[in-house]
Write a protein that holds these residues in place. Structure first.
Motif, short mmCIF file in Angstrom:
data_model
loop_
_atom_site.label_atom_id
_atom_site.label_comp_id
_atom_site.label_asym_id
_atom_site.label_seq_id
_atom_site.Cartn_x
_atom_site.Cartn_y
_atom_site.Cartn_z
N PRO A 71 0.60 -1.67 -0.19
CA PRO A 71 0.05 -0.04 0.02
C PRO A 71 1.00 1.10 0.23
O PRO A 71 1.78 1.25 0.66
CB PRO A 71 -0.98 -0.24 0.66
N ARG A 72 0.27 2.22 -0.64
CA ARG A 72 1.31 3.20 -0.45
C ARG A 72 0.33 4.87 0.15
O ARG A 72 0.63 5.69 0.48
CB ARG A 72 1.46 4.18 -1.86
N VAL A 73 -1.16 4.44 0.46
CA VAL A 73 -1.75 5.91 0.90
C VAL A 73 -2.88 4.41 2.14
O VAL A 73 -3.65 3.87 1.75
CB VAL A 73 -2.72 6.24 0.47
N ILE A 74 -2.45 5.59 3.89
CA ILE A 74 -2.81 3.92 4.57
C ILE A 74 -3.62 4.93 5.00
O ILE A 74 -3.52 6.68 6.15
CB ILE A 74 -2.59 3.21 5.38
N LEU A 75 -5.47 5.06 5.64
CA LEU A 75 -6.37 5.72 6.47
C LEU A 75 -5.95 4.45 7.90
O LEU A 75 -7.34 4.02 6.89
CB LEU A 75 -6.84 6.25 6.01
N ASP A 76 -5.95 5.82 8.90
CA ASP A 76 -5.94 4.85 9.71
C ASP A 76 -7.41 5.55 10.64
O ASP A 76 -6.74 6.46 11.71
CB ASP A 76 -4.84 4.99 11.10
N GLY A 77 -8.84 4.99 10.75
CA GLY A 77 -9.69 6.29 11.29
C GLY A 77 -10.14 4.98 13.11
O GLY A 77 -10.44 4.57 13.01
N GLY A 78 -10.39 6.47 13.63
CA GLY A 78 -10.11 5.87 14.83
C GLY A 78 -8.35 5.04 15.12
O GLY A 78 -8.43 4.52 16.30
N ALA A 79 -7.85 5.72 15.60
CA ALA A 79 -6.42 5.39 15.32
C ALA A 79 -6.02 5.63 16.99
O ALA A 79 -4.80 4.96 17.49
CB ALA A 79 -5.25 6.86 14.90
N ASN A 80 -6.59 6.11 17.76
CA ASN A 80 -6.71 5.93 19.33
C ASN A 80 -5.09 6.58 19.56
O ASN A 80 -4.65 7.77 19.37
CB ASN A 80 -6.71 4.47 19.64
N VAL A 81 -4.50 5.73 20.24
CA VAL A 81 -2.74 6.02 20.85
C VAL A 81 -1.67 6.22 19.81
O VAL A 81 -0.96 6.09 20.03
CB VAL A 81 -2.15 5.84 22.27
N GLY A 82 -2.21 5.60 18.80
CA GLY A 82 -0.99 5.32 17.52
C GLY A 82 -0.55 4.37 16.75
O GLY A 82 0.02 3.81 16.17
N TYR A 83 -0.75 3.50 17.80
CA TYR A 83 -0.35 2.30 18.26
C TYR A 83 -0.18 0.93 16.56
O TYR A 83 0.38 0.60 16.01
CB TYR A 83 -1.10 0.37 18.55
N ALA A 84 -2.02 1.15 15.55
CA ALA A 84 -2.22 0.60 14.56
C ALA A 84 -1.67 1.47 13.28
O ALA A 84 -0.47 1.14 12.32
CB ALA A 84 -3.51 0.22 14.49
N SER A 85 -0.98 2.64 13.47
CA SER A 85 -0.68 3.57 12.75
C SER A 85 1.08 3.46 12.66
O SER A 85 1.51 3.16 12.03
CB SER A 85 -0.60 5.24 12.93
N LEU A 86 1.46 3.01 13.68
CA LEU A 86 2.96 2.87 13.97
C LEU A 86 3.02 1.40 13.11
O LEU A 86 4.42 1.45 12.71
CB LEU A 86 3.09 2.18 15.50
N PHE A 87 2.34 0.67 13.31
CA PHE A 87 2.25 -1.01 13.05
C PHE A 87 2.21 -0.94 11.09
O PHE A 87 3.51 -1.08 10.64
CB PHE A 87 1.32 -2.11 13.90
N PHE A 88 1.89 0.00 10.95
CA PHE A 88 1.23 -0.40 9.27
C PHE A 88 2.75 0.79 8.77
O PHE A 88 3.27 0.16 7.75
CB PHE A 88 0.82 0.66 8.95
N ALA A 89 3.07 1.56 9.20
CA ALA A 89 4.15 2.43 9.02
C ALA A 89 5.59 2.11 8.99
O ALA A 89 6.22 1.92 8.24
CB ALA A 89 4.65 3.89 9.89
#
Length: 248
Positions: A71-89
């Motif tokens: 993926p090139r563009v990921i939208l984390d809706g309901g990111a909470n404290v960012g753990y999922a965003s960190l995992f994806f990044a």
């Protein structure tokens, strides 16, 4: 308990795994954790839902599924404290991750936790089908379970909303490769909205957790919106996963 501790040890090693498990389960303060492979420190609030969120993402691998593409563009809706965003990044270092979280304290941790990743863009708003203002209706809830409703008056203490289309335009993106939604029932409004096709038609992969237990009709709204579309559908834990075939 032993098996859970063992999973932490298998993931992070003996000493680090025991340290993270102990602080998250038994501690009552806000901890700065150093996690192998992640720059800086991660904030985690002891005796809160941060522990279970951390465990689901980093220990149990809730989002460790094979997309079959990068993926090139990921939208984390309901990111909470960012753990999922960190995992994806970390999993997709070339991707832009848009991390959307409405609640102020969660967003403070999200900003700290994602500071070492220039490809993560935190947004302190709430995903909604239209521009308006919301309020949190269960302010005493756990940090991973805040629910929102439209504000009658707006003004101080309310949360501005943004639409998925707006976020795409701001990012200069013509599609969303991975849309993760964990928005505590707001998925019902998003998928019942007549304008949903403007972003759904440009979404390649969707992973979301329906919340029918406190907002009946969430799963029904999602299934109705996805009916007839060429997505491969599966269930991973609490999440529904839709992967478009052929790709958009």
């Amino acid at each position: 308990m032993a098996s859970r501790l063992q999973r932490y040890i298998r993931t992070f090693g003996l000493f680090k795994g025991a340290e993270i498990y102990g602080k998250s389960k038994y501690g009552r303060q806000e901890y700065h954790l150093t996690i192998p492979g992640f720059p800086g420190t991660l904030l985690l609030r002891g005796k809160t839902s941060d522990r279970l969120t951390f465990q689901k993402i980093f220990v149990d691998g809730e989002y460790r599924f094979d997309l079959g593409f990068t993926p090139r563009v990921i939208l984390d809706g309901g990111a909470n404290v960012g753990y999922a965003s960190l995992f994806f990044a970390r999993q997709f270092p070339e991707a832009t991750v848009i991390a959307v979280e409405p609640e102020a304290e969660n967003f403070r941790l999200l900003r700290h936790n994602t500071a070492g990743y220039p490809n993560i863009r935190p947004v302190q708003k709430a995903l909604w089908p239209r521009r308006t203002h919301l309020t949190i209706e269960n302010v005493a809830g756990q940090p991973d379970a805040f629910r929102v409703k439209e504000s009658v008056t707006g003004g101080a203490g309310t949360i501005p909303t943004c639409t998925i289309d707006e976020l795409m335009r701001e990012a200069g993106a013509d599609r969303i490769d991975l849309l993760k939604l964990d928005v505590e029932g707001a998925e019902k409004e998003l998928f019942e909205d007549p304008g949903r096709e403007s972003w759904l038609s440009k979404t390649r992969t969707l992973v979301l957790e329906p919340h029918d237990w406190f907002k009946p009709g969430c799963t029904e709204a999602v299934e109705r919106a996805m009916a007839g579309k060429t997505y491969r559908r599966s269930r991973i834990g609490e999440n529904l996963l839709f992967v478009r075939e052929p790709a958009v």
